[in-house]
Design a protein around this motif. Structure first.
Motif, PDB file in Angstrom:
ATOM      1  N   GLU A  39      44.218  13.734  56.576  1.00  8.76           N
ATOM      2  CA  GLU A  39      45.430  14.520  56.825  1.00  8.76           C
ATOM      3  C   GLU A  39      45.089  15.946  57.247  1.00  8.76           C
ATOM      4  N   GLU A  64      43.771  16.048  60.924  1.00  6.03           N
ATOM      5  CA  GLU A  64      44.805  15.798  61.940  1.00  6.03           C
ATOM      6  C   GLU A  64      45.472  17.093  62.372  1.00  6.03           C
ATOM      7  N   LYS A  65      45.589  18.047  61.437  1.00  5.24           N
ATOM      8  CA  LYS A  65      46.202  19.338  61.743  1.00  5.24           C
ATOM      9  C   LYS A  65      45.161  20.381  62.139  1.00  5.24           C
ATOM     10  N   ASN A  66      44.003  20.314  61.507  1.00  6.77           N
ATOM     11  CA  ASN A  66      42.943  21.313  61.717  1.00  6.77           C
ATOM     12  C   ASN A  66      41.596  20.616  61.827  1.00  6.77           C
TER      13      ASN A  66
END
Length: 93
Positions: A57, A60-62
């Motif tokens: 998770e 996926e963003k960073n």
């Protein structure tokens, strides 16, 4: 007596051969923390399903820029990082 000497020599040669081939056999590919599936992430020390999911998770963003960025994931501190720093990477090597 000759048979015993031959056995000892044979065992010594086998041990020497095993010693010299061990580094080639022991080579382990690093785990890319940006692309590894959950099944591979859980092979890391102190990483279970929940922590592996948090890694996924987070990335996926960073996406991870350095292996030290792994400590930005909740639940991964210096102990987990130190245990895994030699077997992780952020780019395929």
């Amino acid at each position: 007596m000759k048979t015993r000497t031959k056995r000892i020599a044979f065992i010594a040669v086998c041990l020497i051969m095993a010693f010299y081939t061990m580094p080639a056999v022991a080579k382990v590919d690093k785990v890319n923390i940006n692309t590894a599936p959950k099944a591979q992430l859980v092979t890391l020390k102190y990483v279970g399903d929940a922590l592996a999911q948090r890694i996924i998770e987070y990335r996926e963003k960073n996406p991870f820029q350095t292996i030290e960025d792994l400590m930005n994931v909740k639940g991964i501190g210096p102990k987990v990082f130190e245990a895994n720093k030699d077997i992780i990477c952020v780019k395929d090597e």
